[in-house]
Motif scaffolding. Sequence first.
Motif, PDB file in Angstrom:
ATOM      1  N   GLU A 274      73.907 -15.975  -3.477  1.00  0.00           N
ATOM      2  CA  GLU A 274      72.970 -16.360  -2.756  1.00  0.00           C
ATOM      3  C   GLU A 274      73.090 -16.308  -1.213  1.00  0.00           C
ATOM      4  OE1 GLU A 274      73.556 -21.056  -3.130  1.00  0.00           O
ATOM      5  OE2 GLU A 274      72.517 -20.673  -5.118  1.00  0.00           O
ATOM      6  N   LEU A 275      74.292 -16.134  -0.626  1.00  0.00           N
ATOM      7  CA  LEU A 275      74.526 -15.719   0.889  1.00  0.00           C
ATOM      8  C   LEU A 275      73.925 -14.312   0.974  1.00  0.00           C
ATOM      9  CD1 LEU A 275      75.226 -16.067   3.710  1.00  0.00           C
ATOM     10  CD2 LEU A 275      77.828 -15.792   3.289  1.00  0.00           C
ATOM     11  N   ALA A 276      74.664 -13.434   0.145  1.00  0.00           N
ATOM     12  CA  ALA A 276      74.008 -12.000  -0.039  1.00  0.00           C
ATOM     13  C   ALA A 276      72.818 -11.863  -0.015  1.00  0.00           C
ATOM     14  CB  ALA A 276      74.735 -11.173  -1.060  1.00  0.00           C
ATOM     15  N   ARG A 277      72.088 -12.330  -1.019  1.00  0.00           N
ATOM     16  CA  ARG A 277      70.420 -12.083  -0.822  1.00  0.00           C
ATOM     17  C   ARG A 277      69.809 -12.507   0.278  1.00  0.00           C
ATOM     18  NH1 ARG A 277      71.411 -14.328  -6.281  1.00  0.00           N
ATOM     19  NH2 ARG A 277      70.719 -16.499  -5.547  1.00  0.00           N
ATOM     20  N   GLY A 278      70.336 -13.904   1.149  1.00  0.00           N
ATOM     21  CA  GLY A 278      69.824 -14.244   2.305  1.00  0.00           C
ATOM     22  C   GLY A 278      70.022 -13.162   3.561  1.00  0.00           C
ATOM     23  N   LEU A 279      71.191 -12.634   3.582  1.00  0.00           N
ATOM     24  CA  LEU A 279      71.260 -11.483   4.540  1.00  0.00           C
ATOM     25  C   LEU A 279      70.467 -10.345   4.301  1.00  0.00           C
ATOM     26  CD1 LEU A 279      75.497 -11.909   4.390  1.00  0.00           C
ATOM     27  CD2 LEU A 279      73.880 -12.578   6.566  1.00  0.00           C
ATOM     28  N   GLU A 280      70.390  -9.916   2.915  1.00  0.00           N
ATOM     29  CA  GLU A 280      69.665  -8.589   2.627  1.00  0.00           C
ATOM     30  C   GLU A 280      67.950  -8.875   3.167  1.00  0.00           C
ATOM     31  OE1 GLU A 280      70.838  -8.249  -1.398  1.00  0.00           O
ATOM     32  OE2 GLU A 280      72.546  -6.724  -0.825  1.00  0.00           O
ATOM     33  N   ALA A 281      67.580 -10.124   2.932  1.00  0.00           N
ATOM     34  CA  ALA A 281      66.329 -10.436   3.242  1.00  0.00           C
ATOM     35  C   ALA A 281      65.884 -10.366   4.568  1.00  0.00           C
ATOM     36  CB  ALA A 281      66.029 -11.734   2.705  1.00  0.00           C
ATOM     37  N   LEU A 282      67.106 -10.379   5.462  1.00  0.00           N
ATOM     38  CA  LEU A 282      67.123 -10.233   6.994  1.00  0.00           C
ATOM     39  C   LEU A 282      67.432  -8.715   7.162  1.00  0.00           C
ATOM     40  CD1 LEU A 282      69.067 -13.189   7.959  1.00  0.00           C
ATOM     41  CD2 LEU A 282      66.660 -13.078   8.051  1.00  0.00           C
ATOM     42  N   VAL A 332      81.719 -11.702   6.823  1.00  0.00           N
ATOM     43  CA  VAL A 332      81.358 -13.260   6.742  1.00  0.00           C
ATOM     44  C   VAL A 332      82.146 -13.854   5.621  1.00  0.00           C
ATOM     45  CG1 VAL A 332      79.358 -13.129   8.178  1.00  0.00           C
ATOM     46  CG2 VAL A 332      79.225 -13.035   5.830  1.00  0.00           C
ATOM     47  N   ALA A 333      82.858 -14.908   5.803  1.00  0.00           N
ATOM     48  CA  ALA A 333      83.186 -15.657   4.572  1.00  0.00           C
ATOM     49  C   ALA A 333      82.086 -16.534   3.943  1.00  0.00           C
ATOM     50  CB  ALA A 333      84.290 -16.862   5.147  1.00  0.00           C
ATOM     51  N   VAL A 334      82.356 -16.797   2.694  1.00  0.00           N
ATOM     52  CA  VAL A 334      81.407 -17.492   1.780  1.00  0.00           C
ATOM     53  C   VAL A 334      81.905 -18.921   2.077  1.00  0.00           C
ATOM     54  CG1 VAL A 334      80.590 -18.110  -0.292  1.00  0.00           C
ATOM     55  CG2 VAL A 334      81.041 -15.759   0.144  1.00  0.00           C
ATOM     56  N   LEU A 335      80.987 -19.795   2.856  1.00  0.00           N
ATOM     57  CA  LEU A 335      81.193 -21.237   2.918  1.00  0.00           C
ATOM     58  C   LEU A 335      80.306 -22.014   2.370  1.00  0.00           C
ATOM     59  CD1 LEU A 335      81.849 -21.168   6.849  1.00  0.00           C
ATOM     60  CD2 LEU A 335      83.294 -20.822   5.000  1.00  0.00           C
ATOM     61  N   SER A 336      80.314 -23.168   2.517  1.00  0.00           N
ATOM     62  CA  SER A 336      79.385 -24.167   1.822  1.00  0.00           C
ATOM     63  C   SER A 336      77.875 -23.700   1.932  1.00  0.00           C
ATOM     64  CB  SER A 336      79.607 -25.570   2.365  1.00  0.00           C
ATOM     65  OG  SER A 336      79.071 -25.728   3.434  1.00  0.00           O
ATOM     66  N   ALA A 337      77.164 -24.145   1.155  1.00  0.00           N
ATOM     67  CA  ALA A 337      75.878 -24.088   1.110  1.00  0.00           C
ATOM     68  C   ALA A 337      74.988 -24.480   2.432  1.00  0.00           C
ATOM     69  CB  ALA A 337      74.936 -24.789   0.105  1.00  0.00           C
ATOM     70  N   ASN A 340      76.217 -21.835   4.901  1.00  0.00           N
ATOM     71  CA  ASN A 340      75.764 -20.537   4.874  1.00  0.00           C
ATOM     72  C   ASN A 340      74.097 -20.611   5.199  1.00  0.00           C
ATOM     73  OD1 ASN A 340      78.009 -19.584   3.541  1.00  0.00           O
ATOM     74  ND2 ASN A 340      77.303 -19.942   1.516  1.00  0.00           N
ATOM     75  N   SER A 341      73.426 -21.725   5.005  1.00  0.00           N
ATOM     76  CA  SER A 341      71.957 -21.691   5.414  1.00  0.00           C
ATOM     77  C   SER A 341      71.965 -21.856   6.768  1.00  0.00           C
ATOM     78  CB  SER A 341      71.344 -22.883   4.567  1.00  0.00           C
ATOM     79  OG  SER A 341      70.134 -23.365   5.271  1.00  0.00           O
ATOM     80  N   ARG A 342      73.098 -22.347   7.609  1.00  0.00           N
ATOM     81  CA  ARG A 342      73.127 -22.411   8.967  1.00  0.00           C
ATOM     82  C   ARG A 342      73.016 -21.034   9.604  1.00  0.00           C
ATOM     83  NH1 ARG A 342      77.779 -24.699  13.366  1.00  0.00           N
ATOM     84  NH2 ARG A 342      76.408 -24.474  14.990  1.00  0.00           N
ATOM     85  N   LEU A 343      74.209 -20.119   9.004  1.00  0.00           N
ATOM     86  CA  LEU A 343      74.344 -18.845   9.320  1.00  0.00           C
ATOM     87  C   LEU A 343      73.050 -18.160   9.389  1.00  0.00           C
ATOM     88  CD1 LEU A 343      75.947 -16.433  10.237  1.00  0.00           C
ATOM     89  CD2 LEU A 343      76.680 -16.262   7.976  1.00  0.00           C
TER      90      LEU A 343
END
Length: 352
Positions: A274-282, A332-337, A340-343
Amino acid sequence: MSKPIHGGGVDAAMSELGLSRQQIDDFSASINPLGTPPEVRRALADALERIGDYPEIDATSLRADLAAFHHLPEKNLLPGSGSTELIYLLPRVFKPRRALLVQPCFSEYAPALRQADCSIDTVSLVAEEGFAFSIEAVLSALQPDTDLVLLANPGNPTGVAIDPCQLVSLATQLGDRRLVVDEAFIDFCSQHSVLPQVTQLANLLVLRSMTKFYAIPGVRVGYLAASQADIELLSAGKEPWTLSNLAIAAGKACLAATGYQQQTLRLIPQLRDELARGLEALGIKVFTSETNYLLCQMPPGIGAPINALRQQGILIRGCGDFAPLDDSFFRVAVLSADANSRLLTSLEKLLC
């Protein structure tokens, strides 16, 4: 010579920014977002009754539990105060003349080797090839007097895992040269471990850390697996009492935390994807990882927004000091949902 840079540094950030620990999201240190297992917290509380006693001089009971956990003889294991203690112990005892590092890699390898006046060569895995490991590249970089090869599986900061068959093949082809494999993050992808091979390959040494997977960086517990002969040499050169009663109790409790282990292996891949997809979308490039962290690269011409995020209480790990990477890379570490959303929200505001 300046000291290596590391992630973490929460205390310095709290002091600098005037924030509480709860107001800081530390993506710079790759620690399991589930936090310390409850079994470990209970064991630490119980162990407080023993702080008036000297600990076991060589953590014998932890070594016995590690042997049972890994189905290895005790004579093939050596506990330490985090794997970093053992990284420094290795060159002090073996006194290698020349070592080969596979980079990018953990920044303490080189200082540990230099303390023994060891010459250092490097071979670089490159971003354009997804940091893929190459036996041929390692073998071609060996010098006649190279007597130690040191690498991480999975890589740090890349998160890329190496097929254990490749490492077994490399160890075999190295002959009398020692191969040290740092498996600090292997608990997140244990199928890639070569630890079971230490009883078959006399030149193989495997480093392990309990800090990351079990979220106990403040306690310091790690261990090394190797041949009986090498373990005996390292044990003879190791300081006594490097693991406290608290550390020994924590390490033993980690091994027994089976529910926590299973929950981690279910949760981390989901949060990571989920974090990877969010970063790639940016528009940020994200490299494939099998760990609890992601190596990222900003678009061309843009450096990692380390300082801007820090002012918001969000810590990330710049990777410009990891040769051959530059300042466009960050981890970036994988933290809580929620974290991760805040990042992602903060990055979106900075980039858009």
